[in-house]
Design an enzyme around this catalytic site. Structure first.
Site, PDB file in Angstrom:
ATOM      1  N   SER A 162      43.633  32.213  48.991  1.00  0.00           N
ATOM      2  CA  SER A 162      42.250  32.623  49.228  1.00  0.00           C
ATOM      3  C   SER A 162      41.333  32.288  48.058  1.00  0.00           C
ATOM      4  O   SER A 162      40.112  32.363  48.189  1.00  0.00           O
ATOM      5  CB  SER A 162      42.186  34.133  49.507  1.00  0.00           C
ATOM      6  OG  SER A 162      42.624  34.872  48.391  1.00  0.00           O
TER       7      SER A 162
ATOM      8  N   LYS B 188      37.328  42.614  49.235  1.00  0.00           N
ATOM      9  CA  LYS B 188      36.901  41.669  48.200  1.00  0.00           C
ATOM     10  C   LYS B 188      35.396  41.774  47.950  1.00  0.00           C
ATOM     11  O   LYS B 188      34.946  41.793  46.795  1.00  0.00           O
ATOM     12  CB  LYS B 188      37.280  40.246  48.613  1.00  0.00           C
ATOM     13  CG  LYS B 188      38.786  39.992  48.601  1.00  0.00           C
ATOM     14  CD  LYS B 188      39.126  38.614  49.140  1.00  0.00           C
ATOM     15  CE  LYS B 188      40.626  38.369  49.085  1.00  0.00           C
ATOM     16  NZ  LYS B 188      41.009  37.062  49.629  1.00  0.00           N
TER      17      LYS B 188
END
EC number: 3.4.21.53
Length: 808
Positions: A654, A697
């Site tokens: 990611s 996040k």
């Protein structure tokens, strides 16, 4: 490419309370069987429970907490209620082979009745036998038999004495046995007198003694036969008396159980054994311990006649549904217990104990697959039983051929059971791949989902599920605002605004805790505020590490910039999950480039802190750079990438887009905005791909920016394909609505680099080059410059090498 960022409404999908047609869940019909979102698993369970062929056992696979056990038990119970109670199973003593107890099948309830009847028989045996053997008739007949033996022996010796007297001899009994001695005047001659007799007289006496001695030997030889005849007569008498004392009782039992040939046969064997051991039974009371050095291979008489009721279905109305919480080998397949007696371990058929498979025989057995596989020999034992369709009770050592000591070998019991294993998906796929017998024995897979599409219809079903849980656990009803907040929270749990979590255990936990806070507040029903307080309290109990990391960032111990610009430095985002609590953390990712031969060095990988997926993501970057900027010349750089201040492993791809942005910035020498953080995976074509944990996040970077002060410049760049997953906390939504924070979706690397640098990415013109002042143009020119420098720094080649290269 202008990118305005997402609107606040795109960051959170609300459930409007007014869309729910009730005031509280007290008005809602509960969804009792927990089938919500499990249509695939329900169909598999219905099929697996209904089909009767061997091998069609069921493996219910899915994460823990998705309701596998209650739903499986529900289907099994419904099916079991339509089936009759299975038979009883008993073990009885095998009089021919004591080490092999016999198994007898009886209709439900009949086993208990037979056990009680045999216990009553044993209780009546001793008084009945005592009365019979102490009766005057028995004593008289026994005395007559013994008297007959005495008379026969007396007659023989009387006749022998008469013959001896006629020949002048006397028959005497001495400690050494019977002897003949000469007589004179009615007195036995002494040895001296005998020697004084004439030689002819002595010889005559010796001849007469020898003849009489032969007759004496014949009499003595007949004595054991007469003794045996007497014992035989006594045994016949005892048998007759015993039959008279207990025969009627046993015949009554045989008539009562006349339909069961095995029981009638066993009662015949009991009768014969009682007749054979009547005196032993009387002398020991039936329960006396065996004497030291005696035969311990047989139990005392009374224990031999008992019935070991292995499986009792007398109180069962239908087929059993059994869940074994501790599936050890013996708990599954049964065991033979031992007792210590005079320093030795002994056993008999009364100490045979059933296992879960015995109790579930004729019905259904539910097991946890992980617990089963962690118990030694249990998995192999279960497979062997299902394969052979027999239940054989033996120790694991016997089953594996590891020991050869003498023990009981109970007769196997036929097995008819449907087994349901509960486990996670990984376990199911590992068994399918590694155990060839698994697919033959567990042909039905019931795959449980942990999420459900979020539609208006399913939201109403979800309200019914909440109503069912609250009523089952005695919780307060939830009003429509509380239900709406639960629905929104479950979308956040599954990490997808378009889906709902159906992880029943997680839902139940939030409902219980919301009920607690509602009672603390004195509410009549659980509201959205109570649900929110429960959610906040759960986070507060688990977020010590998150708070500590954020504190270290704010203090400057962990270096994260949220303002300004830096070359080759990007704020990446990662997720840390501990104890079921996940939170986002910003990470500084830096890149450095220099002249080289096309290597992109992942420092994390070099020091073995990188997982394989992260390493794959970094290798993709080299492919992207070579294909876009150096397809016709060598990629003449050496680059290094690293997660700064990372002291543990790094896994996942990611951060590959953030690493690519840092690399492009370092190559082009273009500064990157530190007010933006980046997450997303990239492929070799420059497409930005979806990642997990997008909500955590974004919130992790937002929390740092909020503490330092929101400027309106900060934000997060995410993959456009992750927009559908956004369920951000209200603080973030309100900040975006006020323009103080931004969430930018991107589909291509070029979109992201423009946001980070403020410069156009640039597209190739008709000549095949990138325009001046674009990031792509600067990257390509820098790489071309490095390529020239590499050629200039290389040693001159021989002419023939140049010609060969040109030919190639």
């Amino acid at each position: 490419m202008a990118n305005r960022g997402l609107d606040a409404e795109q960051l959170y999908r609300r459930c409007v309370p007014e869309s729910l047609p009730f005031e509280t869940t007290a008005e809602v019909e509960p969804l009792e069987d927990g089938r919500l979102g499990q249509s695939r698993a329900v169909q598999a369970l219905r099929f697996g429970v209904g089909i009767e062929h061997p091998g069609y056992n069921i493996f219910a696979l899915g994460p823990p907490g998705t309701g596998k056990f209650p739903l499986a038990r529900h289907f099994l119970t419904r099916r079991a209620e339509s089936r009759p109670a299975p038979p009883d199973w008993i073990y009885v003593y095998n009089f021919e082979h004591p080490e092999r107890p016999r198994a007898i099948r009886l209709p439900a309830g009949m086993g208990l009745r037979l056990r009680q009847d045999m216990e009553q028989l044993v209780e009546e045996l001793r008084p009945a036998l005592s009365s019979a053997f102490e009766s005057e008739e028995y004593q008289a007949r026994r005395q007559a038999i013994e008297e007959e033996f005495r008379e026969r022996s007396n007659r023989a010796f009387t006749e022998l004495r008469r013959k001896a007297q006629e020949r002048g001899l006397a028959l005497l009994q001495t400690p050494m046995g019977w002897v003949f001695a000469p007589l004179r005047g009615g007195q036995v001659l002494s040895p001296e007198d005998l020697q004084a007799l004439p030689e002819a007289e002595r010889r005559r006496i010796e001849e007469e003694v020898e003849r009489l001695q032969q007759e004496l030997q014949q009499v003595l030889a007949q004595m054991p036969r007469w003794q045996r005849e007497m014992q035989r007569s006594l045994r016949e008498l005892n048998r007759e008396v015993t039959n008279f004392a207990v025969g009627a009782r046993i015949e009554d039992l045989q008539e009562k159980y006349a339909k069961f040939a095995a029981v009638v046969e066993h009662l015949d064997a009991v009768r014969r054994d009682i007749v054979r051991h009547a005196r032993e039974f009387l002398s020991s009371g039936g329960e006396a311990q065996e004497p030291a050095g005696g035969d311990r291979s047989q139990p005392p008489p009374a224990r031999r006649y008992r019935v070991n009721l292995l499986v009792d279905n007398s109180e069962t109305d239908y087929a059993p549904v059994v869940y074994e919480d501790n599936p050890t080998y013996q708990n599954l397949l049964g065991r033979v217990e031992y007792v210590s007696q005079m320093g030795a371990l002994i056993t008999d058929f009364n100490l045979i104990r059933p296992g879960a498979l015995h109790r579930a025989n004729g019905g259904y057995l539910i097991l946890d697959a992980r617990r089963l596989l962690t118990q030694p020999f249990a998995w192999e034992g279960l497979k062997r039983a299902l394969r052979s369709r027999q239940l054989r009770i033996e120790s694991p050592g016997q089953a594996m051929g590891l020991i050869s000591t003498i023990s009981l070998e109970p007769e196997p019991v036929p097995l008819d059971v449907k087994v349901v294993l509960l486990g996670d998906r990984l376990l199911y796929y590992l068994l399918s791949a590694l155990d060839p017998e698994f697919g033959q024995l567990f042909k039905v897979a019931a795959d449980f989902s942990e999420e459900l599409e979020r539609t208006e219809e399913n939201q109403l079903l979800y309200a019914r599920l909440i109503a069912a849980i609250t009523r089952r656990e005695g919780l307060m009803p939830f009003d429509r605002t509380g239900v709406a907040r639960i629905i929104e929270h479950t979308s956040r749990l599954v990490g997808d605004a378009g889906r709902l979590s159906i992880h029943l255990e997680s839902i139940a936990e939030v409902l219980r805790e919301s009920d607690y806070w509602a009672r603390e507040n004195g509410n009549g029903a659980v509201t959205a505020a109570d649900v929110q307080r429960a959610i906040d309290a759960r986070i507060r109990r688990s977020d010590r590490l998150r708070e500590r990391i954020q504190e270290e960032i704010l203090r400057g111990t962990i270096l994260i910039d949220t303002a300004g610009e830096r070359v080759g430095q990007v704020n990446g985002l990662s997720v840390i999950e501990l104890g079921g609590f996940a939170f986002g953390r910003p990470n500084r990712i830096t890149a450095r480039v220099r002249l080289g031969r096309g290597e992109v060095v992942d420092i994390e990988r070099e020091v073995k802190l990188s997982g394989p997926i992260h390493s794959k993501g970094v290798l993709i970057l080299a492919g992207f750079l070579g294909a876009r900027y150096a397809s016709e010349r060598p990629l003449s750089l050496s680059a290094s990438l690293v997660f700064e201040q990372s002291y543990s492993g790094v896994e996942g791809d990611s951060a590959s887009s953030a690493e690519l942005y840092a690399l492009l910035s370092a190559i082009a020498g273009v500064p990157v905005k530190q007010s933006l953080a980046v997450t997303g995976s990239v492929n070799q074509h420059g497409d930005i791909q979806a990642i997990g944990g997008v909500n955590e996040k974004i919130e992790g970077f937002f929390d740092i920016c909020r503490e330092r002060g929101l400027t309106g410049e900060q934000g997060v760049i995410i993959p456009a394909s992750n927009v559908q997953h956004l369920m951000l906390k209200q603080e973030v939504v309100e900040a975006v609505r006020a323009g103080r924070f931004h969430v930018y979706p991107v589909e291509r690397v070029d979109e992201g680099i423009e946001l980070l640098t403020g410069l156009p990415a640039g597209e190739r013109d008709e000549s095949g080059g990138y325009p001046e002042g674009t990031v792509n143009g600067m990257v390509e020119r820098r790489l071309a410059e490095l390529s020239r420098k590499l050629r200039q720094s290389s040693p001159p080649r021989a002419p023939e090498e140049s010609e060969e290269e040109e030919q190639r």
